[in-house]
Design a protein around this motif. Structure first.
Motif, mmCIF file in Angstrom:
data_model
loop_
_atom_site.group_PDB
_atom_site.id
_atom_site.type_symbol
_atom_site.label_atom_id
_atom_site.label_comp_id
_atom_site.label_asym_id
_atom_site.label_seq_id
_atom_site.Cartn_x
_atom_site.Cartn_y
_atom_site.Cartn_z
ATOM 1 N N MET A 28 13.735 -18.075 14.313
ATOM 2 C CA MET A 28 13.685 -17.139 13.187
ATOM 3 C C MET A 28 12.556 -17.489 12.218
ATOM 4 O O MET A 28 11.860 -16.606 11.709
ATOM 5 N N GLY A 29 12.353 -18.764 11.975
ATOM 6 C CA GLY A 29 11.287 -19.192 11.077
ATOM 7 C C GLY A 29 9.909 -18.864 11.625
ATOM 8 O O GLY A 29 9.026 -18.409 10.888
ATOM 9 N N LEU A 30 9.708 -19.085 12.921
ATOM 10 C CA LEU A 30 8.424 -18.750 13.540
ATOM 11 C C LEU A 30 8.171 -17.248 13.516
ATOM 12 O O LEU A 30 7.049 -16.794 13.249
ATOM 13 N N GLY A 31 9.202 -16.458 13.778
ATOM 14 C CA GLY A 31 9.059 -15.005 13.737
ATOM 15 C C GLY A 31 8.723 -14.506 12.348
ATOM 16 O O GLY A 31 7.847 -13.652 12.165
ATOM 17 N N ILE A 37 2.133 -13.644 8.082
ATOM 18 C CA ILE A 37 0.697 -13.856 8.300
ATOM 19 C C ILE A 37 0.045 -12.566 8.784
ATOM 20 O O ILE A 37 -1.035 -12.193 8.317
ATOM 21 N N LYS A 38 0.692 -11.845 9.707
ATOM 22 C CA LYS A 38 0.143 -10.583 10.201
ATOM 23 C C LYS A 38 0.036 -9.558 9.083
ATOM 24 O O LYS A 38 -0.956 -8.830 8.993
ATOM 25 N N ALA A 39 1.025 -9.486 8.211
ATOM 26 C CA ALA A 39 0.988 -8.552 7.084
ATOM 27 C C ALA A 39 -0.156 -8.900 6.130
ATOM 28 O O ALA A 39 -0.856 -8.005 5.636
ATOM 29 N N LEU A 40 -0.364 -10.188 5.878
ATOM 30 C CA LEU A 40 -1.460 -10.596 4.997
ATOM 31 C C LEU A 40 -2.821 -10.253 5.606
ATOM 32 O O LEU A 40 -3.714 -9.752 4.909
ATOM 33 N N ILE A 41 -2.984 -10.499 6.892
ATOM 34 C CA ILE A 41 -4.251 -10.192 7.557
ATOM 35 C C ILE A 41 -4.502 -8.692 7.556
ATOM 36 O O ILE A 41 -5.607 -8.237 7.242
ATOM 37 N N ASP A 42 -3.477 -7.900 7.891
ATOM 38 C CA ASP A 42 -3.638 -6.443 7.898
ATOM 39 C C ASP A 42 -3.933 -5.904 6.509
ATOM 40 O O ASP A 42 -4.710 -4.962 6.350
ATOM 41 N N THR A 43 -3.327 -6.492 5.491
ATOM 42 C CA THR A 43 -3.578 -6.049 4.122
ATOM 43 C C THR A 43 -5.015 -6.349 3.703
ATOM 44 O O THR A 43 -5.681 -5.508 3.092
ATOM 45 N N ARG A 44 -5.495 -7.521 4.050
ATOM 46 C CA ARG A 44 -6.873 -7.875 3.686
ATOM 47 C C ARG A 44 -7.897 -7.021 4.432
ATOM 48 O O ARG A 44 -8.964 -6.734 3.909
ATOM 49 N N GLN A 45 -7.580 -6.610 5.655
ATOM 50 C CA GLN A 45 -8.499 -5.789 6.438
ATOM 51 C C GLN A 45 -8.279 -4.299 6.187
ATOM 52 O O GLN A 45 -8.916 -3.471 6.811
ATOM 53 N N LYS A 46 -7.354 -3.974 5.291
ATOM 54 C CA LYS A 46 -7.021 -2.590 4.941
ATOM 55 C C LYS A 46 -6.650 -1.770 6.170
ATOM 56 O O LYS A 46 -7.077 -0.644 6.335
ATOM 57 N N LYS A 47 -5.850 -2.380 7.051
ATOM 58 C CA LYS A 47 -5.391 -1.694 8.249
ATOM 59 C C LYS A 47 -3.962 -1.207 8.076
ATOM 60 O O LYS A 47 -3.225 -1.052 9.026
ATOM 61 N N GLY A 48 -3.557 -0.943 6.848
ATOM 62 C CA GLY A 48 -2.200 -0.505 6.593
ATOM 63 C C GLY A 48 -1.930 0.826 7.267
ATOM 64 O O GLY A 48 -2.784 1.705 7.318
#
Length: 54
Positions: A28-31, A37-48
């Protein structure tokens, strides 16, 4: 009863239970870490994603 209490006896049932507990918590912790991390990367790349075209 907790493992740090001196009356704790490490018999087979305790080992199986604690092993299963830590296995489940690790998965659960790894998931959760992956999703954050994926949400942060997508937010920074504006791929929302769009919300249904609204």
């Amino acid at each position: 009863m907790f493992p740090f209490v001196f009356e704790w006896v490490w018999d087979m049932s305790h080992m199986v239970f604690m092993g299963g507990l830590w296995y489940a918590l690790t998965i659960m912790g790894l998931g959760l870490t992956y999703c954050i991390i994926k949400a942060l990367i997508d937010t920074r790349q504006k791929k929302g994603g769009t919300h249904g075209g609204h």
